[in-house]
Design an enzyme around this catalytic site. Structure first.
Site, PDB file in Angstrom:
ATOM      1  CB  CYS A 299      -0.740   0.006   1.186  1.00 13.18           C
ATOM      2  SG  CYS A 299      -1.772   1.624   1.539  1.00 13.18           S
ATOM      3  CB  SER A 300       1.177   4.255  -2.339  1.00 12.03           C
ATOM      4  OG  SER A 300      -0.241   4.405  -2.294  1.00 12.03           O
TER       5      SER A 300
END
Length: 115
Positions: free
Chosen positions: A11-12
């Site tokens: 997840c960024s």
């Protein structure tokens, strides 16, 4: 200071919060919650620290949410917490716990308030 991050490396936003913590010189305990889901007690504690209801910690767009009819308003808080424990993809991310408080890192700067 004891800091935990419930982290998903794919997840960024989660990676962004981890970088933010590191930039602050904080070595957080990294919990990859998809591999090691928080216990029901941990989830209950996090929700209390966030000051929200369990549904506020849920990713309502995940397929598991719809498949398990978790939008049913008759489900109890315990039902929703149990669902997040069993299906950790439902848990919003990232979550940082520090100083007896918790914050969801969306946006990443939210976590600065509890450090």
């Amino acid at each position: 200071m004891n800091v935990k991050i419930y982290h998903n490396p794919r997840c960024s936003k989660s990676r962004e919060v981890l970088k933010l913590l590191q930039a602050q010189g904080i070595q957080a305990e990294i919990i990859e919650y998809l591999k090691t889901p928080p216990s029901i007690e941990e989830l209950t504690d996090i929700i209390q620290k966030l000051g929200i209801k369990p549904r506020g910690l849920m990713r309502t767009n995940e397929p598991e949410y719809k498949e398990n009819i978790l939008d049913d308003v008759d489900l109890s808080d315990a039902d929703l917490i149990t669902a997040m424990h069993k299906m950790p993809r439902l848990i919003e991310r990232p979550i940082v716990v520090a100083n007896g408080k918790a914050a969801i890192g969306r946006p990443a700067e939210n976590v600065l308030a509890i450090l």
